[in-house]
Every structure is written in C-alpha cells, then in structure tokens.
Design an enzyme around this catalytic site. Structure first.
Site, PDB file in Angstrom:
ATOM      1  N   CYS A  10       0.546  31.046  73.523  1.00  0.00           N
ATOM      2  CA  CYS A  10       0.489  30.579  74.915  1.00  0.00           C
ATOM      3  C   CYS A  10       0.963  29.137  75.029  1.00  0.00           C
ATOM      4  O   CYS A  10       1.658  28.777  75.976  1.00  0.00           O
ATOM      5  CB  CYS A  10      -0.923  30.724  75.473  1.00  0.00           C
ATOM      6  SG  CYS A  10      -1.359  32.441  75.809  1.00  0.00           S
ATOM      7  N   CYS A  70      -2.496  37.484  76.547  1.00  0.00           N
ATOM      8  CA  CYS A  70      -3.460  36.454  76.939  1.00  0.00           C
ATOM      9  C   CYS A  70      -3.403  36.180  78.440  1.00  0.00           C
ATOM     10  O   CYS A  70      -2.368  36.364  79.083  1.00  0.00           O
ATOM     11  CB  CYS A  70      -3.178  35.166  76.179  1.00  0.00           C
ATOM     12  SG  CYS A  70      -3.369  35.303  74.401  1.00  0.00           S
ATOM     13  N   GLU A  78      -3.323  33.359  80.037  1.00  0.00           N
ATOM     14  CA  GLU A  78      -2.384  32.314  80.424  1.00  0.00           C
ATOM     15  C   GLU A  78      -0.985  32.888  80.651  1.00  0.00           C
ATOM     16  O   GLU A  78      -0.306  32.568  81.619  1.00  0.00           O
ATOM     17  CB  GLU A  78      -2.313  31.219  79.359  1.00  0.00           C
ATOM     18  CG  GLU A  78      -3.636  30.521  79.107  1.00  0.00           C
ATOM     19  CD  GLU A  78      -4.445  31.143  77.974  1.00  0.00           C
ATOM     20  OE1 GLU A  78      -4.596  32.396  77.949  1.00  0.00           O
ATOM     21  OE2 GLU A  78      -4.929  30.395  77.118  1.00  0.00           O
TER      22      GLU A  78
END
Length: 134
Positions: A91, A55, A57
């Site tokens: 995340c 991801c 993030e």
C-alpha cells in the site's frame, strides 16, 4: 489539512465495518480525502487464495482513481480498535504514486497521528524515479 484528521479517522472506522476478513480477523477501513473535497472509502477484502486479498487503502485509492481523481490530501487508516495500523509495504508503494507529501492519518492512544507517505517510505521508487532515468 482541509479534512479534520479525527473525522477522517471516523470515516475509516465506519468503512472498516464493510471488511471481509474471515481468515485474519483483522478488519481495516480507509478513508481517502481528495483535494476536491470528496472522500473515498475502502475496506480490506480477503480471499482463500491469500495473495488475492486487497487492503483497504488500495480499495479506496482504486475507487478514487476510477472516478477520475488524481490529487489527494490525506488517507486515514483504521485497524482493529486499539491497534495503531499503518499501511503495509504494498500500500505504501501505491500511495507514493500520487506524491510523497500525501498525509497518512492513524489512530493512537493519544489521538490521531499524521505523517507523510514520504516519511513512511523513504527513497521510494516513484514516478520521479522514472522521470530521472529519462
């Protein structure tokens, strides 16, 4: 917040342009503001072996931590235009590692929305959990 939420979201939207999302077609960008003023960006990177995807993030966080940064102010997350995108569960767990007061900025039709990671992940397993067990 020293970083303007709107400008942080704009940086996340620019970072989204670097996404590699041929499977989901759900491009995400992130812009992470460190307390020292630096901003680290990331984009999601998918893989044919789906579990190996990463991801946006976490890409931004891992770049910042690799650069030696350990204190953060906020992270903005920008998914596809018109979609309010919050960090996924994995995340959220990574983000809480650096404090429950980290601000999470997302887009909404009425403008930026700011919450803390502690709000998005209440009762998180965190460094404090380990400290309390000692």
């Amino acid at each position: 917040m020293a970083h303007n939420p709107s400008s942080l979201l704009e940086a996340a939207a620019r970072a989204r342009g670097g996404a590699y999302a041929p499977y989901s077609n759900f491009a995400v960008g992130a812009a992470l503001a460190a307390v020292d003023g630096r901003v680290f960006t990331g984009a999601n990177i998918e893989n044919a072996s789906y579990g190996l995807s990463m991801c946006a993030e976490r890409v931004a966080f891992f770049a910042a931590v690799t650069a030696g940064v350990r204190t953060f102010e906020a992270i903005a997350v920008a998914g596809p235009e018109g979609t309010q995108t919050t960090p996924c569960g994995a995340c959220r767990q990574v983000l809480v590692e650096f404090g429950v007061n980290l601000k999470i900025v997302t887009a909404s039709p009425s403008g930026p929305v700011t919450r803390t990671i502690g709000t998005l992940l209440p009762d998180a397993f965190s460094p404090k959990t380990l400290e309390d067990a000692r």
